[in-house]
Scaffold this motif. Structure first.
Motif, PDB file in Angstrom:
ATOM      1  N   GLU A 151     -51.872  15.452  -5.603  1.00  0.00           N
ATOM      2  CA  GLU A 151     -51.537  15.023  -4.252  1.00  0.00           C
ATOM      3  C   GLU A 151     -52.783  14.659  -3.452  1.00  0.00           C
ATOM      4  OE1 GLU A 151     -48.099  16.533  -1.936  1.00  0.00           O
ATOM      5  OE2 GLU A 151     -49.665  17.587  -0.812  1.00  0.00           O
ATOM      6  N   GLN A 152     -53.826  15.458  -3.591  1.00  0.00           N
ATOM      7  CA  GLN A 152     -55.060  15.182  -2.871  1.00  0.00           C
ATOM      8  C   GLN A 152     -55.714  13.894  -3.370  1.00  0.00           C
ATOM      9  OE1 GLN A 152     -57.545  17.116  -0.587  1.00  0.00           O
ATOM     10  NE2 GLN A 152     -55.500  17.255   0.297  1.00  0.00           N
ATOM     11  N   LEU A 153     -55.656  13.644  -4.664  1.00  0.00           N
ATOM     12  CA  LEU A 153     -56.244  12.419  -5.191  1.00  0.00           C
ATOM     13  C   LEU A 153     -55.511  11.192  -4.663  1.00  0.00           C
ATOM     14  CD1 LEU A 153     -56.867  13.544  -8.874  1.00  0.00           C
ATOM     15  CD2 LEU A 153     -58.561  13.338  -7.035  1.00  0.00           C
ATOM     16  N   ILE A 154     -54.182  11.270  -4.580  1.00  0.00           N
ATOM     17  CA  ILE A 154     -53.404  10.157  -4.016  1.00  0.00           C
ATOM     18  C   ILE A 154     -53.748   9.964  -2.545  1.00  0.00           C
ATOM     19  CG2 ILE A 154     -51.077   9.350  -3.444  1.00  0.00           C
ATOM     20  CD1 ILE A 154     -50.105  10.934  -5.934  1.00  0.00           C
ATOM     21  N   LEU A 155     -53.733  11.050  -1.784  1.00  0.00           N
ATOM     22  CA  LEU A 155     -54.039  10.959  -0.361  1.00  0.00           C
ATOM     23  C   LEU A 155     -55.470  10.471  -0.134  1.00  0.00           C
ATOM     24  CD1 LEU A 155     -52.361  14.275   0.829  1.00  0.00           C
ATOM     25  CD2 LEU A 155     -51.595  11.958   1.392  1.00  0.00           C
ATOM     26  N   GLY A 156     -56.391  10.928  -0.959  1.00  0.00           N
ATOM     27  CA  GLY A 156     -57.766  10.476  -0.830  1.00  0.00           C
ATOM     28  C   GLY A 156     -57.884   8.976  -1.015  1.00  0.00           C
ATOM     29  N   LYS A 157     -57.184   8.443  -2.033  1.00  0.00           N
ATOM     30  CA  LYS A 157     -57.223   7.001  -2.253  1.00  0.00           C
ATOM     31  C   LYS A 157     -56.556   6.245  -1.108  1.00  0.00           C
ATOM     32  CE  LYS A 157     -59.337   7.321  -6.192  1.00  0.00           C
ATOM     33  NZ  LYS A 157     -60.769   6.956  -6.307  1.00  0.00           N
ATOM     34  N   ILE A 158     -55.485   6.802  -0.546  1.00  0.00           N
ATOM     35  CA  ILE A 158     -54.863   6.176   0.626  1.00  0.00           C
ATOM     36  C   ILE A 158     -55.887   6.053   1.753  1.00  0.00           C
ATOM     37  CG2 ILE A 158     -53.193   6.560   2.484  1.00  0.00           C
ATOM     38  CD1 ILE A 158     -51.288   7.700   0.330  1.00  0.00           C
ATOM     39  N   ALA A 159     -56.639   7.125   1.984  1.00  0.00           N
ATOM     40  CA  ALA A 159     -57.642   7.104   3.047  1.00  0.00           C
ATOM     41  C   ALA A 159     -58.750   6.112   2.741  1.00  0.00           C
ATOM     42  CB  ALA A 159     -58.220   8.505   3.241  1.00  0.00           C
ATOM     43  N   VAL A 160     -59.213   6.097   1.502  1.00  0.00           N
ATOM     44  CA  VAL A 160     -60.284   5.179   1.122  1.00  0.00           C
ATOM     45  C   VAL A 160     -59.841   3.730   1.314  1.00  0.00           C
ATOM     46  CG1 VAL A 160     -61.654   4.320  -0.818  1.00  0.00           C
ATOM     47  CG2 VAL A 160     -61.416   6.775  -0.466  1.00  0.00           C
ATOM     48  N   ILE A 161     -58.650   3.389   0.821  1.00  0.00           N
ATOM     49  CA  ILE A 161     -58.147   2.024   0.950  1.00  0.00           C
ATOM     50  C   ILE A 161     -58.013   1.648   2.428  1.00  0.00           C
ATOM     51  CG2 ILE A 161     -56.125   0.554   0.564  1.00  0.00           C
ATOM     52  CD1 ILE A 161     -55.700   2.189  -2.064  1.00  0.00           C
ATOM     53  N   ALA A 162     -57.429   2.537   3.217  1.00  0.00           N
ATOM     54  CA  ALA A 162     -57.214   2.247   4.638  1.00  0.00           C
ATOM     55  C   ALA A 162     -58.535   2.006   5.360  1.00  0.00           C
ATOM     56  CB  ALA A 162     -56.453   3.391   5.292  1.00  0.00           C
ATOM     57  N   LEU A 163     -59.517   2.856   5.114  1.00  0.00           N
ATOM     58  CA  LEU A 163     -60.788   2.740   5.827  1.00  0.00           C
ATOM     59  C   LEU A 163     -61.597   1.543   5.343  1.00  0.00           C
ATOM     60  CD1 LEU A 163     -61.653   6.532   6.047  1.00  0.00           C
ATOM     61  CD2 LEU A 163     -60.990   5.032   7.943  1.00  0.00           C
ATOM     62  N   GLN A 164     -61.478   1.205   4.052  1.00  0.00           N
ATOM     63  CA  GLN A 164     -62.137  -0.002   3.563  1.00  0.00           C
ATOM     64  C   GLN A 164     -61.544  -1.249   4.214  1.00  0.00           C
ATOM     65  OE1 GLN A 164     -61.993  -0.013  -0.739  1.00  0.00           O
ATOM     66  NE2 GLN A 164     -63.884   1.160  -0.909  1.00  0.00           N
ATOM     67  N   VAL A 165     -60.221  -1.305   4.281  1.00  0.00           N
ATOM     68  CA  VAL A 165     -59.570  -2.447   4.913  1.00  0.00           C
ATOM     69  C   VAL A 165     -59.964  -2.537   6.389  1.00  0.00           C
ATOM     70  CG1 VAL A 165     -57.330  -3.390   5.639  1.00  0.00           C
ATOM     71  CG2 VAL A 165     -57.646  -2.579   3.297  1.00  0.00           C
ATOM     72  N   ALA A 166     -60.120  -1.377   7.032  1.00  0.00           N
ATOM     73  CA  ALA A 166     -60.533  -1.359   8.439  1.00  0.00           C
ATOM     74  C   ALA A 166     -61.964  -1.856   8.629  1.00  0.00           C
ATOM     75  CB  ALA A 166     -60.388   0.039   9.005  1.00  0.00           C
ATOM     76  N   GLY A 167     -62.758  -1.845   7.544  1.00  0.00           N
ATOM     77  CA  GLY A 167     -64.104  -2.393   7.626  1.00  0.00           C
ATOM     78  C   GLY A 167     -65.227  -1.435   7.307  1.00  0.00           C
ATOM     79  N   PHE A 168     -64.931  -0.166   7.061  1.00  0.00           N
ATOM     80  CA  PHE A 168     -65.966   0.803   6.735  1.00  0.00           C
ATOM     81  C   PHE A 168     -66.518   0.575   5.326  1.00  0.00           C
ATOM     82  CE2 PHE A 168     -63.772   3.199  10.086  1.00  0.00           C
ATOM     83  CZ  PHE A 168     -64.838   3.755  10.775  1.00  0.00           C
ATOM     84  N   ASP A 169     -67.753   0.974   5.137  1.00  0.00           N
ATOM     85  CA  ASP A 169     -68.356   1.077   3.811  1.00  0.00           C
ATOM     86  C   ASP A 169     -68.083   2.508   3.334  1.00  0.00           C
ATOM     87  OD1 ASP A 169     -69.862   0.994   1.518  1.00  0.00           O
ATOM     88  OD2 ASP A 169     -71.805   0.936   2.544  1.00  0.00           O
ATOM     89  N   VAL A 170     -67.074   2.662   2.474  1.00  0.00           N
ATOM     90  CA  VAL A 170     -66.537   3.987   2.161  1.00  0.00           C
ATOM     91  C   VAL A 170     -67.159   4.547   0.891  1.00  0.00           C
ATOM     92  CG1 VAL A 170     -64.456   5.343   1.738  1.00  0.00           C
ATOM     93  CG2 VAL A 170     -64.358   3.344   3.253  1.00  0.00           C
ATOM     94  N   THR A 171     -67.613   5.783   0.965  1.00  0.00           N
ATOM     95  CA  THR A 171     -67.998   6.552  -0.212  1.00  0.00           C
ATOM     96  C   THR A 171     -66.827   7.453  -0.588  1.00  0.00           C
ATOM     97  OG1 THR A 171     -70.344   6.563   0.392  1.00  0.00           O
ATOM     98  CG2 THR A 171     -69.604   8.254  -1.157  1.00  0.00           C
ATOM     99  N   ASP A 172     -66.341   7.312  -1.799  1.00  0.00           N
ATOM    100  CA  ASP A 172     -65.167   8.048  -2.277  1.00  0.00           C
ATOM    101  C   ASP A 172     -65.636   9.331  -2.950  1.00  0.00           C
ATOM    102  OD1 ASP A 172     -62.837   8.969  -3.389  1.00  0.00           O
ATOM    103  OD2 ASP A 172     -62.430   7.181  -4.590  1.00  0.00           O
TER     104      ASP A 172
END
Length: 328
Positions: free
Chosen positions: A58-79
Motif C-alpha cells: 500500500e505504501q509503495l502504491i501511495l508513494g508512486k501516486i505522490a511521486v507522479i502527482a508532484l512530478q506533473v506539478a513540476g517538482f524535481d522529485v526524488t523517490d
C-alpha cells in the motif's frame, strides 16, 4: 534548506546511502505522466522534493501516486520508496531526508508521539495527531476515508468448525489449542499491537489458559496471509483491512467488538518548512486524498499482491482513470 534538499536529491540520484536513517536508493521507475486535473505549477518548476514510502504494498502504491502527482506539478522529485519500517520512515521525515509521505493517523499518534491509547473516532484522531505533531515540524494534511487498521482474519471454511467465530471476543470461548495466531514481527512488538490486544480480550500472551507463546508464529507479512489461508500454522492471522488478499484468499475478518484498534486513516504529511515554501503541495493532495476509500485501496493493493502488477503502473492507471493525470 532548499540547497540542502538539492544536495540530498543529488545523493539519492547517484545511488548514495543516506546514512542517518540507513536509507538506500529505492526503485526509481515512475511511468511518464502528463497534466489533467493536476496541472503544472509555475512557482515550483524544477524545485527538488523527496517523497518517502515504507516497504509494503500500500505504501509503495501511495508513494508512486505522490511521486507522479508532484512530478506533473513540476517538482524535481526524488523517490525514496521502500523505507524499511515505521521508525526509519519517521526519522527520514524528522531529519529532513524526505519532505513528504503518506502516513497513518494511529501510527503517528501511538508510535511516533508515544500516546498510550488510540482514538477510535477517525476525525478526532486526525485532529489530535495534527495538533500534537505540529511542534515537530510535521503538517498533517486532511485524511482519506481509507482506514487501514489492523484486524484478525480466519479462513472462511473454518468459521463453522470454530463455533461460528465472528468477533475477537469469540476466540476466548475456543479451546486453548485452537487459539493459534500468525503475526508479523512489527505488530508483535508495537505498543498498540498483539500483546495488549490479547490482554484486552482476556486471553493474555504466555498464559497457559490464554495464548501460550507456542501458539504464536512470527512471519513476514505475505506469509501471514498464506499461513492463515492454509490453517496449518494458525487459525487467526493479522491482516490489514485494506489488503486485497483478504478477498482473494476468502478470509473472514473478525469484528473488533471491544474497539481495541484505533483509526489508521491515510493522510499525506509534509515537513512544515517545505509546505510553507511550497503551499501548492496542499492543493495537489486535496485533489487526490478524497478519492482514497477502503474499496479503492483494496482494489489497488490486490492488483499488486494478487495480480502481480507493478505499484507504479497501478498508481498511474488509477490516477488516469480518475482524471488526475494523463499518460505521458
Amino acid at each position: 534548506m532548499r540547497s540542502l534538499r538539492r544536495r540530498a536529491a543529488a545523493l539519492a540520484a547517484s545511488g548514495a546511502v543516506l546514512a542517518g536513517c540507513g536509507l538506500t536508493s529505492a526503485t526509481t521507475f515512475v511511468p511518464d505522466a502528463g497534466p489533467a486535473a493536476i496541472e503544472p505549477i509555475a512557482a515550483v518548476e524544477g524545485e527538488p522534493i523527496a517523497v518517502g514510502a515504507k516497504n509494503f504494498t500500500e505504501q509503495l502504491i501511495l508513494g508512486k501516486i505522490a511521486v507522479i502527482a508532484l512530478q506533473v506539478a513540476g517538482f524535481d522529485v526524488t523517490d525514496r520508496s521502500g523505507i524499511p519500517g515505521a521508525a526509519p520512515a519517521r526519522a527520514a521525515m524528522v531529519e529532513g531526508e524526505t519532505d513528504m509521505q503518506w502516513e497513518y493517523t494511529g501510527t503517528g499518534w501511538i508510535n511516533y508521539l508515544g500516546m498510550p491509547k488510540g482514538i477510535p473516532d477517525q476525525q478526532e484522531q486526525w485532529r489530535a495527531v495534527r495538533d500534537a505533531d505540529a511542534k515537530n515540524g510535521i503538517t498533517w494534511l486532511p485524511p482519506a476515508e481509507a482506514n487501514n487498521t489492523y484486524a484478525f482474519a480466519v479462513r472462511s471454511e473454518a468459521v463453522d468448525d470454530l463455533g461460528g467465530v465472528a468477533t475477537l471476543s469469540d476466540i476466548a470461548a475456543l479451546p486453548v489449542e485452537e487459539r493459534t495466531f500468525c503475526v508479523e514481527s512489527e505488530f508483535a512488538t508495537r505498543p498498540d499491537g498483539f500483546e495488549p490486544m490479547l490482554e484486552t480480550y482476556g486471553i493474555p500472551l504466555g498464559d497457559p489458559q490464554g495464548v501460550p507463546r507456542d501458539n504464536v508464529s512470527i512471519l513476514d507479512t505475505g506469509a501471514v496471509y498464506t499461513a492463515t489461508d492454509s490453517g496449518e500454522l494458525c487459525n487467526f492471522g493479522e491482516v490489514f483491512t485494506t489488503d486485497g488478499r483478504i478477498a482473494s484468499l476468502d478470509l473472514t475478518v473478525l469484528e473488533d467488538d471491544r474497539g481495541y484498534f484505533p483509526a489508521y486513516n491515510i493522510a499525506p504529511i509534509v515537513r512544515t518548512e517545505t509546505l510553507e515554501e511550497y503551499p501548492e503541495i496542499a492543493d495537489v493532495f486535496a485533489r487526490i486524498t478524497p478519492l482514497l476509500t477502503d474499496e479503492v485501496m483494496i482494489e489497488l493493493n490486490g492488483r499488486v499482491d494478487v495480480a502481480g502488477e507493478d505499484p507504479a503502473d497501478v498508481a498511474l492507471d488509477w490516477m488516469v482513470s480518475e482524471g488526475l493525470v494523463s499518460r505521458g
